[in-house]
Design a protein around this motif. Structure first.
Motif, mmCIF file in Angstrom:
data_model
loop_
_atom_site.group_PDB
_atom_site.id
_atom_site.type_symbol
_atom_site.label_atom_id
_atom_site.label_comp_id
_atom_site.label_asym_id
_atom_site.label_seq_id
_atom_site.Cartn_x
_atom_site.Cartn_y
_atom_site.Cartn_z
ATOM 1 N N LEU A 81 0.825 -1.211 0.000
ATOM 2 C CA LEU A 81 0.000 0.000 0.000
ATOM 3 C C LEU A 81 0.860 1.262 0.000
ATOM 4 O O LEU A 81 0.531 2.242 -0.683
ATOM 5 C CB LEU A 81 -0.965 -0.012 1.181
ATOM 6 C CG LEU A 81 -2.027 -1.119 1.130
ATOM 7 C CD1 LEU A 81 -2.817 -1.148 2.426
ATOM 8 C CD2 LEU A 81 -2.941 -0.976 -0.064
ATOM 9 N N ALA A 141 -9.860 -0.164 -0.006
ATOM 10 C CA ALA A 141 -8.492 0.268 0.290
ATOM 11 C C ALA A 141 -7.857 0.968 -0.920
ATOM 12 O O ALA A 141 -7.370 2.099 -0.809
ATOM 13 C CB ALA A 141 -7.648 -0.925 0.728
ATOM 14 N N MET A 145 -7.510 5.136 -1.414
ATOM 15 C CA MET A 145 -6.200 5.786 -1.565
ATOM 16 C C MET A 145 -6.135 6.571 -2.866
ATOM 17 O O MET A 145 -5.611 7.689 -2.892
ATOM 18 C CB MET A 145 -5.075 4.751 -1.496
ATOM 19 C CG MET A 145 -4.837 4.252 -0.093
ATOM 20 S SD MET A 145 -3.243 3.440 0.164
ATOM 21 C CE MET A 145 -3.028 2.470 -1.280
ATOM 22 N N ALA A 168 -6.469 2.529 4.660
ATOM 23 C CA ALA A 168 -6.532 1.352 3.785
ATOM 24 C C ALA A 168 -6.248 0.078 4.584
ATOM 25 O O ALA A 168 -6.925 -0.930 4.417
ATOM 26 C CB ALA A 168 -5.546 1.511 2.627
#
Length: 174
Positions: A81, A141, A145, A168
Motif C-alpha cells: 500500500l 483500500a 487511496m 486502507a
C-alpha cells in the motif's frame, strides 16, 4: 528553434493543463496549438489525433502501473500500500484528468486494463482465493487511496500518505 522533443513535451504540458481545466472532450487540438502559438499541422506532426495525445499523457502512468503489478511478489500489506500510494501520488494529475472526463477511459479502451490491475493488486494482498468480503475491503483500500491523492492533493504528501495508508490497512483488517 525548438527540438521536436521539446515541442512534443510542450504540447503535452499544454494539453495536460487544458484537460485538467476543462476536460478532454472539451479541449480541441486547435485550443492546444493556439495556447502554444503553433499551427495545427505542427501539432499533428507530433500527435496524429487527440486520442494519440491523451494516450501519450496517460501512458507513463499505465506503464509504471503495469511494471508495478507485474514485478511484485506477494508482500506485507503495508509495504504494498505504501508503494502503491507513492505511484498514484506521482500520477495524480492523470487521475484528475480521468475523473474530469471518465469517458476518456472508455474511449481509449482502458477500463478493462484498470480493472485487471486492481484484481492483480488485490491478489497480491489477499492471495489466490479471497472471500468476497476481503475483495470488497481491498476495493475500498485501493479506491480510497486513489481518491485521496486527488481530493487532498494540496496537503503535504506525508500527511496524506500516512492517513490514507492507515485507513486502507484498517479497511483490510475490518
Amino acid at each position: 528553434m525548438a527540438r521536436p522533443s521539446d515541442t512534443k513535451t510542450r504540447i503535452q504540458a499544454a494539453a495536460r493543463e487544458l484537460f485538467l481545466a476543462q476536460g478532454v472532450r472539451n479541449t480541441s487540438l486547435k485550443q492546444i496549438s493556439d495556447r502554444l502559438g503553433i499551427t495545427k499541422p505542427a501539432l499533428y506532426y507530433h500527435f496524429a489525433s487527440r486520442d494519440d495525445l491523451v494516450r501519450s499523457i496517460l501512458q507513463p502512468f499505465m506503464d509504471e502501473l503495469e511494471a508495478f503489478v507485474a514485478g511484485r511478489e506477494p508482500t506485507d500489506a503495508r509495504r504494498l500500500l505504501d508503494d502503491y500510494f507513492d505511484l498514484v501520488w506521482r500520477h495524480r494529475e492523470v487521475f484528475m484528468i480521468i475523473l474530469n472526463d471518465p469517458a476518456t477511459l472508455a474511449a481509449l479502451d482502458l477500463v478493462d486494463r484498470i480493472w485487471e490491475w486492481r484484481r492483480r493488486l488485490a491478489a497480491l494482498l489477499l492471495g489466490p482465493d479471497p472471500s468476497a468480503a476481503a475483495r470488497i475491503r481491498a476495493t475500498v483500500a485501493f479506491g480510497g487511496m486513489s481518491d485521496c491523492v486527488v481530493e487532498h492533493r494540496a496537503l503535504p504528501f506525508e500527511e496524506v500518505k500516512s492517513v490514507a495508508v492507515g485507513a486502507a490497512l484498517a479497511a483490510l483488517a475490518a
